[in-house]
Design an enzyme around this catalytic site. Sequence first.
Site, PDB file in Angstrom:
ATOM      1  N   ASP A   1       0.751  -1.263   0.000  1.00 41.19           N
ATOM      2  CA  ASP A   1       0.000   0.000   0.000  1.00 41.19           C
ATOM      3  C   ASP A   1       0.781   1.314   0.000  1.00 41.19           C
ATOM      4  O   ASP A   1       0.819   2.039  -1.002  1.00 41.19           O
ATOM      5  CB  ASP A   1      -1.051   0.018   1.130  1.00 41.19           C
ATOM      6  CG  ASP A   1      -0.483  -0.294   2.519  1.00 41.19           C
ATOM      7  OD1 ASP A   1       0.739  -0.346   2.688  1.00 41.19           O
ATOM      8  OD2 ASP A   1      -1.295  -0.480   3.447  1.00 41.19           O
TER       9      ASP A   1
ATOM     10  N   GLU B   1      -8.861   4.202   6.518  1.00 42.18           N
ATOM     11  CA  GLU B   1      -8.633   4.335   5.065  1.00 42.18           C
ATOM     12  C   GLU B   1      -9.865   4.769   4.272  1.00 42.18           C
ATOM     13  O   GLU B   1      -9.759   5.528   3.305  1.00 42.18           O
ATOM     14  CB  GLU B   1      -8.085   3.029   4.488  1.00 42.18           C
ATOM     15  CG  GLU B   1      -6.660   2.715   4.919  1.00 42.18           C
ATOM     16  CD  GLU B   1      -6.546   2.231   6.349  1.00 42.18           C
ATOM     17  OE1 GLU B   1      -5.456   2.361   6.928  1.00 42.18           O
ATOM     18  OE2 GLU B   1      -7.549   1.716   6.899  1.00 42.18           O
TER      19      GLU B   1
ATOM     20  N   THR C   1       1.523   8.715   5.760  1.00 48.62           N
ATOM     21  CA  THR C   1       0.548   7.623   5.750  1.00 48.62           C
ATOM     22  C   THR C   1      -0.135   7.452   7.101  1.00 48.62           C
ATOM     23  O   THR C   1      -1.076   6.682   7.227  1.00 48.62           O
ATOM     24  CB  THR C   1       1.202   6.307   5.263  1.00 48.62           C
ATOM     25  OG1 THR C   1       0.164   5.402   4.854  1.00 48.62           O
ATOM     26  CG2 THR C   1       2.052   5.674   6.355  1.00 48.62           C
TER      27      THR C   1
END
Length: 456
Positions: A216, A350, A436
């Site tokens: 990812d 997410e 992230t």
Amino acid sequence: VSLQMMKHAWDNYKRYAWGLNELKPISKQGHSSNLFGNIQGATIVDALDTLYIMEMKEEFKEAKEWVEKNLDFNVNAEISVFEVNIRFVGGLLSAYYLSGEEVFRKKAVELGEKLLPAFNTPTGIPWALLNIKSGIGRNWPWASGGSSILAEFGTLHLEFVHLSHLSGNPVFAEKVMNIRKVLNRLDKPEGLYPNYLNPSSGQWGQHHVSIGGLGDSFYEYLLKAWLMSDKTDEDGKKMYYDAVQAIETHLIRKSSGGLTYIAEWKGGLLEHKMGHLTCFAGGMFALGADGAPSDKTGHHIELGAEITRTCHESYDRTRMKLGPEAFRFDGGVEAIATRQNEKYYILRPEVIETYMYMWRLTHDPKYREWGWEAVEALEKHCRVDGGYSGLRDVYNNHESHDDVQQSFFLSETLKYLYLLFSEDDLLPFEHWVFNTEAHPLPVLHRDDGNKEENQK
């Protein structure tokens, strides 16, 4: 609402687990994850920028004082290089750029220096685990043939470029640029990047490819490295768009019910499964749409919208309206978890992250509606007396709580919710890139001699 949620999460952490890594909201005690070794205070460092952005001034001040007096990296412990980088280094960098408080810069650079021995491998591809006292590194015992993991060594770039920027020491940026050199030299199967790379031989491990866990954030950081460089990092840009092209060709599929999903690739065979983690990709495609090659901008936005719809379906098709860890498109099911060990929800961000990007980039009101559905579900099923807890089975009629309030719930889930319902000029995309773990880092403008561009 996200402000009240943050207050509930923070106050309970403070009441029951202050100074420890995370809170167990049902047992009302601290929770320690082995990812951080003996470093303490993950929730505090992860939440600093959220407290600042939400203007929780008293709480920010207490958190800053804790960091000054108690955040200690001189511990004899093995840590995850990736987790400590995205949560601790990222959290400290953001807190510094937002508040200008010197203590955060100092601690970030100190921790960055402690992570450098992880790069002492024959190729310079870092170890996954590092004892920060002895400087000895190793990889996860379960990883293919002693390999390092793409999403781990590929998710250091943004933070390490800023560490060089703030310390004046070029070594941090050199270490992450070298990772790219190694990747550029290698043959990519079908243009795809396998999840495993051996740090000694510099060769790929098993040919597994995923845009979910293990892969990812590598892709996310290629795009964001280009954006953070004020669009001067042409190498990062090319690597990103080439990778997206290969992903489209080999991994993106449409179900018979018309849902676009991203499958996983195992040595040439597709597994028709998508993880909750993969749902970040909707926002990534949309964020990258503007720089896409020749007239593909609309296509990338569309791709982002389609992935977002699929991820919303994975939430909508559960009893609790919160998405499972992984969901499948085979055996007659679509966007549903079929295995017990994939039915849990651990307060992950997410899907909400993707709603936030889609909202900011398209202003289609459905993204705020979907975000609101998530708020209602979180309040109904995850909020407990002592904070917020993950769920063991989102398809069940009654809650079985996992009793962990993850630090990323405060740093990511609640921050992205807050931004989804804020004006676009709060942390605007032209000046900020989110790591992230949702820690905003400033774009390093070409003409920017000064370190700070403290635009909020």
